[in-house]
Write a protein that holds these residues in place. Sequence first.
Motif, PDB file in Angstrom:
ATOM      1  N   LEU A  59       0.845  -1.184   0.000  1.00 35.27           N
ATOM      2  CA  LEU A  59       0.000   0.000   0.000  1.00 35.27           C
ATOM      3  C   LEU A  59       0.878   1.231   0.000  1.00 35.27           C
ATOM      4  CD1 LEU A  59      -2.769   1.464   0.444  1.00 35.27           C
ATOM      5  CD2 LEU A  59      -2.342   1.195   2.880  1.00 35.27           C
ATOM      6  N   PHE A  60       0.591   2.147  -0.900  1.00 38.82           N
ATOM      7  CA  PHE A  60       1.269   3.443  -0.910  1.00 38.82           C
ATOM      8  C   PHE A  60       0.216   4.487  -0.600  1.00 38.82           C
ATOM      9  CE2 PHE A  60       2.200   7.426  -3.065  1.00 38.82           C
ATOM     10  CZ  PHE A  60       3.430   7.730  -2.512  1.00 38.82           C
ATOM     11  N   GLN A  61       0.449   5.280   0.411  1.00 38.52           N
ATOM     12  CA  GLN A  61      -0.497   6.315   0.801  1.00 38.52           C
ATOM     13  C   GLN A  61       0.285   7.582   1.096  1.00 38.52           C
ATOM     14  OE1 GLN A  61      -2.856   5.232   4.201  1.00 38.52           O
ATOM     15  NE2 GLN A  61      -4.361   6.812   3.807  1.00 38.52           N
ATOM     16  N   GLN A  62       0.075   8.593   0.275  1.00 42.52           N
ATOM     17  CA  GLN A  62       0.757   9.859   0.491  1.00 42.52           C
ATOM     18  C   GLN A  62      -0.074  10.713   1.428  1.00 42.52           C
ATOM     19  OE1 GLN A  62       2.070  11.829  -3.042  1.00 42.52           O
ATOM     20  NE2 GLN A  62       2.542  13.721  -1.980  1.00 42.52           N
ATOM     21  N   MET A  63       0.557  11.131   2.507  1.00 39.04           N
ATOM     22  CA  MET A  63      -0.129  11.922   3.511  1.00 39.04           C
ATOM     23  C   MET A  63       0.189  13.397   3.288  1.00 39.04           C
ATOM     24  SD  MET A  63      -1.565   9.421   4.972  1.00 39.04           S
ATOM     25  CE  MET A  63      -2.331  10.130   6.397  1.00 39.04           C
ATOM     26  N   THR A  64      -0.815  14.222   3.340  1.00 34.23           N
ATOM     27  CA  THR A  64      -0.626  15.656   3.201  1.00 34.23           C
ATOM     28  C   THR A  64      -0.825  16.310   4.557  1.00 34.23           C
ATOM     29  OG1 THR A  64      -2.936  15.984   2.608  1.00 34.23           O
ATOM     30  CG2 THR A  64      -1.401  15.656   0.799  1.00 34.23           C
ATOM     31  N   ALA A  65      -0.384  17.526   4.688  1.00 28.86           N
ATOM     32  CA  ALA A  65      -0.554  18.261   5.948  1.00 28.86           C
ATOM     33  C   ALA A  65      -2.031  18.309   6.297  1.00 28.86           C
ATOM     34  CB  ALA A  65       0.013  19.671   5.829  1.00 28.86           C
ATOM     35  N   GLY A  66      -2.334  17.965   7.516  1.00 30.38           N
ATOM     36  CA  GLY A  66      -3.718  18.017   7.983  1.00 30.38           C
ATOM     37  C   GLY A  66      -4.478  16.711   7.813  1.00 30.38           C
ATOM     38  N   SER A  67      -3.944  15.747   7.040  1.00 26.60           N
ATOM     39  CA  SER A  67      -4.646  14.463   6.915  1.00 26.60           C
ATOM     40  C   SER A  67      -4.034  13.462   7.865  1.00 26.60           C
ATOM     41  CB  SER A  67      -4.556  13.948   5.480  1.00 26.60           C
ATOM     42  OG  SER A  67      -3.233  13.646   5.133  1.00 26.60           O
TER      43      SER A  67
END
Length: 68
Positions: A59-67
């Motif tokens: 699984l690849f999950q890119q996290m952004t600020a606030g998530s």
Amino acid sequence: MKIKYFEDTDTALIEFSDQSAHETREINENIYIDLDSNGNMVGMTIEHARTQANISELLFQQMTAGSV
């Protein structure tokens, strides 16, 4: 980043960089890291990847600020 899985040997190769490996260090009997000439990690080899790294699920999950 590139991840290559070799089913015939159950080995995963994770490439973090296009830099050449200068040195390989054994972390344990199934995990090796490759370092460039400056000591930066450029790759990792995982033997017995199905059991050592649960390679059957990736699984690849890119996290952004606030998530979260």
